[in-house]
Write an enzyme that holds these catalytic residues in place. Structure first.
Site: not given
Length: 374
Positions: A100, A169
């Site tokens: 990322e 998450h």
């Protein structure tokens, strides 16, 4: 950085130079943000609304490209980019490694040079790996360059709780990004929201954090014929009154809008008329819509699935306190997620995020109906 951008966008097909030259010939996309849309409705999923918005904006502007993990060959982890690789090729639908920080930095660099990247995170939890690029590079560059540098980039992906994905998450980052000057933060609820707001985000000259919800991707909503027009675009910074009412105002965003509407329906059976505001835009926040509603209803319930401390609800409470405190007939009720990391067990997960019953009880307390705190 320019070298990295050239490598990222490739030399063949519609490469960097072609995109750049074509982009310079194109003016800003015409905005239809202030138009009033109406017409016969059809139902489409949020997934298809996002897909069609990406498709149309890429067709209209060759500067727009999508990059992220599995967006190409796999057609997106949630199939948002389905069919786009075949249509636009690997130069504009860029599969990236699992890094990322790396691909977000490349995206910001591409935006510096006038392209319009759409960076997809498989979940915004993973965007923490790229937070330096989002905040220190994208959000601050326009200010630090005295307006000489614009950063037209969109960071998008699922945000907040899904189902059974536990603490790492399930985090809602709306309050994090909304606290940062230089960013615009959007959180769609319906298919019309998703379509109109994503188009607005891609066309905007500033960095936009676009917070989707995984559990909404498969949900279908009615969309008017006008909203399916390629020129359709929703204004950034404007909330939507999803349901009008006169006794209590309920503010919400993303998945919580649906919960608020369910709660309003239940409340109506008890003679309580609830007005539901879909915030749509978290930063800038539509203060006028909130205060106008509270001046009418004299009561407020804020709903969000993020943590309560320093949350969006806390900001809304402050807005009301500053601008229309004298109109309140009851203390503001704030509904938020539990102040703990998300549990994996289903029963604990349900207790960690707001439920419809929580909103109903809060609205009844605000209306001085006898309901104890849960």
């Amino acid at each position: 950085m320019l070298r990295l951008v050239r490598q990222s966008l490739g030399c063949g097909g519609i490469g960097f130079s072609i995109l750049w030259k074509a982009g310079k010939r194109l003016g800003p996309a015409a905005s239809a943000a202030e138009r009033h849309y109406s017409g016969a409705a059809k139902e489409i999923t949020v997934r298809d609304a996002l897909n069609s918005a990406l498709d149309e904006e890429m067709a209209a502007d060759p500067k727009v490209f999508l990059m992220g993990e599995e967006v190409g060959e796999y057609q997106g982890a949630y199939k948002i980019s389905r069919g786009l690789l075949e249509k636009y090729g690997p130069d504009r639908i860029r599969d990236t490694p699992i890094t990322e920080a790396g691909f977000t930095g490349i995206g910001v660099g591409a935006a510096y040079y006038g392209l319009k990247p759409v960076v997809e995170f498989m979940t915004f939890n993973f965007a923490m790996q790229a937070i330096d690029h989002i905040i220190n590079s994208a959000a601050k560059s326009n200010y630090m360059s005295a307006g000489q540098i614009t950063v037209p980039i969109v960071f998008r992906g699922p945000n907040g709780a899904a189902a059974g994905v536990a603490a790492q998450h399930s985090h809602c980052f709306a309050a994090w990004y909304a606290s940062c000057p230089g960013l615009k933060v959007l959180a769609p609820y319906s298919s019309e929201d998703a379509r109109g707001l994503l188009k607005a985000a891609i066309r905007d000259p500033d960095p936009v954090v676009f917070l989707e919800n995984e559990l909404l991707y498969g949900e279908s909503f009615p969309v008017s014929a006008d909203a399916l027009d390629s020129n359709f675009c929703l204004p950034i910074g404007k909330a939507k009154i999803e349901r009008e009412g006169k006794n209590v105002t309920i503010t919400a965003f993303s998945k919580m809008v649906g919960y608020a509407l369910e709660a309003a329906e239940i409340l109506s059976k008890d003679g309580i008329s609830a007005e539901v505001i879909n915030l749509r835009s978290i930063r800038p926040l539509d203060r006028d819509a909130i205060t106008s509603s509270v001046k009418k209803t004299s009561r407020l319930v804020t709903v969000e699935e993020g943590f309560p401390q320093h949350g969006i609800g806390a900001e809304i409470c402050t807005v009301v306190n500053e601008e229309c405190f004298d109109y309140l007939d009851a203390p503001v009720e704030r509904i938020a997620g539990a102040d703990v990391p998300m549990a994996y067990a289903a029963n604990l997960e349900r207790m960690s995020v707001p439920q419809v019953d929580d909103i109903v009880r809060a609205a009844k307390r605000a209306c001085y109906r006898s309901v104890p705190v849960a």
